[in-house]
Motif scaffolding. Sequence first.
Motif, PDB file in Angstrom:
ATOM      1  N   VAL A 161       0.813  -1.216   0.000  1.00  0.00           N
ATOM      2  CA  VAL A 161       0.000   0.000   0.000  1.00  0.00           C
ATOM      3  C   VAL A 161       0.847   1.267   0.000  1.00  0.00           C
ATOM      4  O   VAL A 161       0.324   2.349  -0.201  1.00  0.00           O
ATOM      5  N   LEU A 209      -0.121   7.477   2.802  1.00  0.00           N
ATOM      6  CA  LEU A 209      -0.363   6.680   1.605  1.00  0.00           C
ATOM      7  C   LEU A 209      -0.473   7.593   0.387  1.00  0.00           C
ATOM      8  O   LEU A 209      -1.263   8.534   0.373  1.00  0.00           O
ATOM      9  N   ASN A 235      -4.696   1.219  -3.447  1.00  0.00           N
ATOM     10  CA  ASN A 235      -5.124   1.235  -2.053  1.00  0.00           C
ATOM     11  C   ASN A 235      -6.638   1.268  -1.935  1.00  0.00           C
ATOM     12  O   ASN A 235      -7.193   1.889  -1.018  1.00  0.00           O
ATOM     13  N   SER A 236      -7.323   0.637  -2.881  1.00  0.00           N
ATOM     14  CA  SER A 236      -8.777   0.723  -2.917  1.00  0.00           C
ATOM     15  C   SER A 236      -9.299  -0.441  -3.734  1.00  0.00           C
ATOM     16  O   SER A 236      -8.631  -0.932  -4.645  1.00  0.00           O
ATOM     17  N   THR A 269      -8.273   8.336   0.529  1.00  0.00           N
ATOM     18  CA  THR A 269      -7.553   7.062   0.535  1.00  0.00           C
ATOM     19  C   THR A 269      -7.595   6.395   1.906  1.00  0.00           C
ATOM     20  O   THR A 269      -7.589   5.160   2.006  1.00  0.00           O
ATOM     21  N   MET A 287      -9.178   2.399   1.871  1.00  0.00           N
ATOM     22  CA  MET A 287      -8.427   1.263   2.416  1.00  0.00           C
ATOM     23  C   MET A 287      -9.330   0.299   3.180  1.00  0.00           C
ATOM     24  O   MET A 287      -9.017  -0.878   3.319  1.00  0.00           O
ATOM     25  N   GLY A 328     -11.533  -2.355   0.271  1.00  0.00           N
ATOM     26  CA  GLY A 328     -10.138  -1.931   0.308  1.00  0.00           C
ATOM     27  C   GLY A 328      -9.212  -3.007   0.857  1.00  0.00           C
ATOM     28  O   GLY A 328      -9.668  -3.994   1.448  1.00  0.00           O
ATOM     29  N   ALA A 384      -6.965  -2.974   3.302  1.00  0.00           N
ATOM     30  CA  ALA A 384      -6.362  -2.850   4.629  1.00  0.00           C
ATOM     31  C   ALA A 384      -6.504  -4.137   5.434  1.00  0.00           C
ATOM     32  O   ALA A 384      -7.436  -4.911   5.217  1.00  0.00           O
ATOM     33  N   TYR A 398      -6.569  -2.365  10.829  1.00  0.00           N
ATOM     34  CA  TYR A 398      -6.400  -1.027  10.259  1.00  0.00           C
ATOM     35  C   TYR A 398      -7.154   0.001  11.095  1.00  0.00           C
ATOM     36  O   TYR A 398      -8.329  -0.184  11.423  1.00  0.00           O
TER      37      TYR A 398
END
Lengths: 455, 455, 455, 112, 112, 112
Positions: free
Chosen positions: C6, C209, C328-329, C379, C383, C389, C391, C395
């Motif tokens: 990421v 990020l 990141n998505s 962002t 995530m 996302g 993460a 997270y």
Amino acid sequence: MIRKLVSGAGAIGAGLFGATAAFAQDAALQAGEAVEPVTATVNKGDTAWMITATVLVLLMIVPGLALFYGGLVRTKNMLSVLTQVLAVASLAMIVWVMWGYGMAFGGDANQFISAGKFFLAGVTPDSNVATFSEGVEIPEFVFIAFQMTFAAITVSLVVGGLVERMKFSALMVFALVWLTIVYFPIAHMVWYAGATPETTGLLFGWGALDFAGGTVVHINAGVSALVGALILGPRLGYKTEIMAPHSLTMTLIGTGLLWCGWFGFNAGSALEANGSAGLALINTLVATAAGVLFWMLTERALGHKGSLLGACSGAIAGLVAVTPAAGNSGPFGAILLGAVASVLCALFVVSVKPKLKLDDSLDAFGIHGLGGIIGSIGTAFTMLPGLGGPAAADYDLGSQLGIQIAAVLVAIVWAAVGAAIAFTIAKLLTGLRVTPEVERGGLDLGEHGERAYNY
Amino acid sequence: MIRKLVSGAGAIGAGLFGATAAFAQDAALQAGEAVEPVTATVNKGDTAWMITATVLVLLMIVPGLALFYGGLVRTKNMLSVLTQVLAVASLAMIVWVMWGYGMAFGGDANQFISAGKFFLAGVTPDSNVATFSEGVEIPEFVFIAFQMTFAAITVSLVVGGLVERMKFSALMVFALVWLTIVYFPIAHMVWYAGATPETTGLLFGWGALDFAGGTVVHINAGVSALVGALILGPRLGYKTEIMAPHSLTMTLIGTGLLWCGWFGFNAGSALEANGSAGLALINTLVATAAGVLFWMLTERALGHKGSLLGACSGAIAGLVAVTPAAGNSGPFGAILLGAVASVLCALFVVSVKPKLKLDDSLDAFGIHGLGGIIGSIGTAFTMLPGLGGPAAADYDLGSQLGIQIAAVLVAIVWAAVGAAIAFTIAKLLTGLRVTPEVERGGLDLGEHGERAYNY
Amino acid sequence: MIRKLVSGAGAIGAGLFGATAAFAQDAALQAGEAVEPVTATVNKGDTAWMITATVLVLLMIVPGLALFYGGLVRTKNMLSVLTQVLAVASLAMIVWVMWGYGMAFGGDANQFISAGKFFLAGVTPDSNVATFSEGVEIPEFVFIAFQMTFAAITVSLVVGGLVERMKFSALMVFALVWLTIVYFPIAHMVWYAGATPETTGLLFGWGALDFAGGTVVHINAGVSALVGALILGPRLGYKTEIMAPHSLTMTLIGTGLLWCGWFGFNAGSALEANGSAGLALINTLVATAAGVLFWMLTERALGHKGSLLGACSGAIAGLVAVTPAAGNSGPFGAILLGAVASVLCALFVVSVKPKLKLDDSLDAFGIHGLGGIIGSIGTAFTMLPGLGGPAAADYDLGSQLGIQIAAVLVAIVWAAVGAAIAFTIAKLLTGLRVTPEVERGGLDLGEHGERAYNY
Amino acid sequence: MKFIIAIIKPFKLDEVREALSAIGVAGMTVSEVKGFGRQKGQTEIYRGAEYSTNMLPKVKLEIAASDALAAQVVETIQQTASTDSIGDGKIFVLDLASTTRIRTGETGENAL
Amino acid sequence: MKFIIAIIKPFKLDEVREALSAIGVAGMTVSEVKGFGRQKGQTEIYRGAEYSTNMLPKVKLEIAASDALAAQVVETIQQTASTDSIGDGKIFVLDLASTTRIRTGETGENAL
Amino acid sequence: MKFIIAIIKPFKLDEVREALSAIGVAGMTVSEVKGFGRQKGQTEIYRGAEYSTNMLPKVKLEIAASDALAAQVVETIQQTASTDSIGDGKIFVLDLASTTRIRTGETGENAL
Ligand SMILES: Nc1ncnc2c1ncn2[C@@H]1O[C@H](COP(=O)(O)OP(=O)(O)O)[C@@H](O)[C@H]1O
Ligand SMILES: Nc1ncnc2c1ncn2[C@@H]1O[C@H](COP(=O)(O)OP(=O)(O)O)[C@@H](O)[C@H]1O
Ligand SMILES: Nc1ncnc2c1ncn2[C@@H]1O[C@H](COP(=O)(O)OP(=O)(O)O)[C@@H](O)[C@H]1O
């Protein structure tokens, strides 16, 4: 290894290492020492890059070069330029698969042409050609397609000397003859490595360096365009009427697409996605950037304003000059080459050419021919380790310089004579020039029955 | 192996070999004989090429197709064409990730649609799909994105029959319905290989050949555009007023970008960077070149001048025709196909169409529909080894021809009926046509409140 | 692993894992636990993709951005915009190989800049840099070239706030200073992972990020353009004269090329041809599509017609917003981000900006600045696994949000102060603005001695 | 002789030209102009900027005609170009002192 | 009635049009022209080729006005369009024999 | 004073302008027009659609001249613009009631 790295891209695979895996193994066995022969394999990363590179070179032609040239002519001739580029490029592609590839890379014959694989005889999706790295191959169809686009763009470049007055039919005849007697032999001479010195291309055998086509493409096209411009004579109204570019916007689009596409040309000539391609990539960025800035500076030095057309011309001059040097130079050598070519081409085009009688309408010679000569000779220098070049310690500048100059001279003479023959044949068959009425009214209506714009 | 090589690209991975490495192993195990199961791995060369191919197909849509079509309309409707192409393509992308991929490739259901993976449920950066080579995979997101661009360009192509009179809102409604009831099912039918014959796409099950979308994209779009043109009726002033293209320069740019992007389409449909992609690459070069030259020759034969619009039209006809054959033909088969399609489309568009009442404004049917039909049927012939095609010795031309014709007929009927439904729904919801005042004044001002040019 | 996946693309290889294979092994050995050190190898698939990605980013600049901006100005200033973009991009490339790469990625120094590798000292075709996957490398020249294009496009974006009135010479001075004091440090701060926290870029160290440059490119350029617009003051006749775009056709071409090129930007920032690049690919498709549709919907909601300029603006807003989030998505997070950014930018540009005195002529701030801020902050949300996302389970949205906001603020302040200094230096050296006569007559004639069109 | 200037809606050009040919007008000169009058233009919006100029595209015809034909020319244009809607345009008639055909040097009505 | 032809600098168009509206001019016809006169043009250079035509972009207004209004129209244009610099342009006044409104067929001052 | 309107072939523009300068014409206004007359245009074909409009590109000159100079202007244009081929164009002369120079407000022949 250095010889391979620095040598002209393209031919060696089809010749020295053989065009198929089987052939490559044979070659290895013949070499005698190969107890454990390397099994050549197709690398998909290389293949991916070479397919992309082929598409990029096509992007240079249509729309790239078509727009670059088209923007520079008057509105009434816009379509004729676009049509000429599209049609000669198409013709070149068809001829290439019929006898072009055979004459340039088809197999051992002599130092001037190849012979074999006419009509792509025997090539299948499983045929491969070697790259510059031992044991690494790419599909032969990809190699044929990549080289096809080189033939297509080279003949299209010649159009730049002939616009706004040459008959469409004459151009097609010219293209057919010229590809056959000029382009295919020169491509063979520069890039084909045969099994023996007698079957290796003449200039390649000498050790001439031409990474991506400074000689084959640019000197060749530039000189041929010059010859054509001389034979055709200047446009009606040249130097008395206003012949300002009808759309510099189109020329800018063309410039951008030429630049982007040129990475296929230069980095693609590495035949692999490796550090050598990476070097060609960065050189093709910075040499062009230097070309842009130094043409504008030259304009300022001559007391003019820095212009967009100057910036675009400088970009092309830089690109042309870095072509033979793309993998044979460090980034600062490339900057130097781009700058020098840009300044010299600018001086020629802005200060010298207006004093000549000659109507090389879009400066095909002034930029491609001259830039190609500067680049080809300059490559002897950019090789120098002192300039960041990749030459070995025992590199002999003097002898390489001699080779480069000799190769340039051969290319100039061959292209000039061949082009003269091709134009003469076209003249006999169709006549070269449109009537004065058509020239006045524009080739778009006269030759193609259309208008570019109906706003 | 030949069946896989020649079969329509795209679906097989998502179905037969499973969408993830794990699934692929299961499948291998189920096959029973796999004592040492091949561990499927993602090849980065293939992935590099497929990402590039996806970008290339996008390049075909904006700016490619938008400019190709936009250049052909009158100034006052330029923006409306550009907006329509950009907006329906965008809509198609969003719909694709919602239910399009699910309906076309989402998992076994029946011969007409898939069902599963709606809203991309379960797909992650680690999901992969198989390619045509055992054990070789690419990331599923790349495959989804690649196929997304196919849906987007197909619906954009339909715009060519509807320009200069259709309401923007009506087009958006049409696109939504048409993708759902025409495109997604046809994509499934042609390209999806399920675990059993009952879940395999109907035409794919028959063994219909469509390498890169002759049926799915071109016949589909061409027929739907024809239906739309019939339902909408001709433009005001059709055949009485001058409706000359406002900028053939834009059409040339579009042509060039379509050609360059089409390599994503055709060579990308190999799903790998290999010899099959190389074959599609070279075929897509020479078929197009032949299309360019033969359209111009047809114009000459009909007593007209060879025109740029002809050359561009021929390029597209060649590209369309070679689409289903890209990996199912040798280069000379491709040249033949490009030439034949170009001549027939030229005859139709230049000589037949002006006699009809029909206003298929930009010849979406005359080039994409007709070219697609010629290509799809012609693929049965280009397969022949005698023409350099890749068919095995026991290839039965007659039966393959029957399959191709049957597949073409299914596509025509499905597209015609589905398009009629979609246009009817749009008519009910928003009305199809702008007012005569807006049509007179131009859709740019009337529908979008802008002018294309303010020189 | 997630941190690497990421994290901002680009720098980590040059720092943490070392710039050459040898360095990488050293690093591994120092790590202590590496009994069997992974031999890092260059992957040709990755290299193929990264070369392509570099070309794509260049395509964004010329012709992409040049046309996007050029189409929006009046005819008389078209060439000046094209020239400015081409020239500052060229300048940036030359500066990059001289001291830019050294300052951004050249080796450990402190949290604000790197130091080393000035004039690319020591880099050869055999130098490699690590990617995000252990043991996978790409040639360093490719990495340098890729990052070079980022510097070039960022400074070109600033032009959008300054058009139709700024002196060419002033712009060149500005570019030189601004790259040195704003761009190179910010690139270091966001993307450089040094051996120790003290030599790691400030924002990277915080864990901010930025996958592909939301902060480095867009916030940076947008804020600097705003500062420039304020210092320069509005164009003569702003809000009283008609300043309608002279060719939305060019703006559409630019939009299409920006979109296509942006895949180099976003998917290229994965540095590999893998699933992460695939994710960036699909996100960059759907976020843009959402941007197109939602800007047009916002126009409708505000009582206007949906316009092409709106659609193009929405595409850019979507692209900008998805830039930091590309890898990141999930796709639906990307759609959401594209839609939100498009709506907010549209509201700002259509409803708020006209009430301000400010002449950010082409909305470099309104779209790139604002879109970048929305994307960078967004962002933190995309995530979230709940939005699809990537993460991990632990997270912490709150803390990541704090980091993102802090990073955005640092970028805004740094860019604003640095840009003000750079404009001031340019003002002192050359004066910032052309004379009113030149502004009236157009910068094309006044500054470059040419006209864009001679129809 | 008269010099007739007519401002008409662009899409009427072909019709008017044919009607004039039919009554014996052998030539005319046409140009694109922008008209400002009672007819309202459409508002254009580019991002936030609204422009409503009321300048509408029109076509201008210039026709030199003999005194004998002039009235008929005016009438023909008026009838053919009318759509009964605002903005249809105007016809202006000026006196023409002399006419010369460049090719031959002929003057007067022979030059028309 | 008078037929007034004015050549002005392009950037003055909006101002002049507003000033004329203010004094009651309801319509006019505008076209883009190139002007040749005392004002010098800029030299353009494309690669080596220099062009200096002295042809400068101007805007031409055509206004039909009643005799009563004509003088005021001329004065208004002269005052609004002047920048006191060379190349500001000219105003020409011709006699207008007749006017017709195409929509209604009205003639004379009613047609203005 | 006279107001002279000449329609000529576009490629003759430079020659005519120089010839007029030589006889003392200090200014003129030029525009691009389409001409319809005896000269036949070329047929354009776009895919199947044929258009042959007979509308040919021409250039229009407008020159205000003193009565003294007017005849010479007409003669010069006629001689320079002639190519002895159909479509060479026409010269129309109208009476000019008044002239004003915008910059200075000068009127009459001083304003030319
Ligand atoms: N006084 C005028 N002088 C010159 N042209 C005029 C004048 N009034 C109108 N026109 C021209 O006639 C066109 C139509 O006029 P307008 O007032 O809109 O409608 P109508 O002709 O129906 O009265 C205008 O666009 C303009 O080109
Ligand atoms: N004799 C003329 N006939 C027609 N138009 C003229 C004439 N002289 C000047 N013009 C027009 O007026 C414009 C301005 O004239 P110029 O001599 O440059 O400056 P000024 O109006 O200040 O005397 C010219 O560009 C041209 O369009
Ligand atoms: N009656 C007319 N009124 C206005 N313009 C005319 C007229 N007749 C001809 N013209 C203009 O003169 C041009 C040349 O006329 P044409 O009949 O083709 O040839 P020629 O001038 O040799 O007789 C036409 O294109 C048109 O622009």
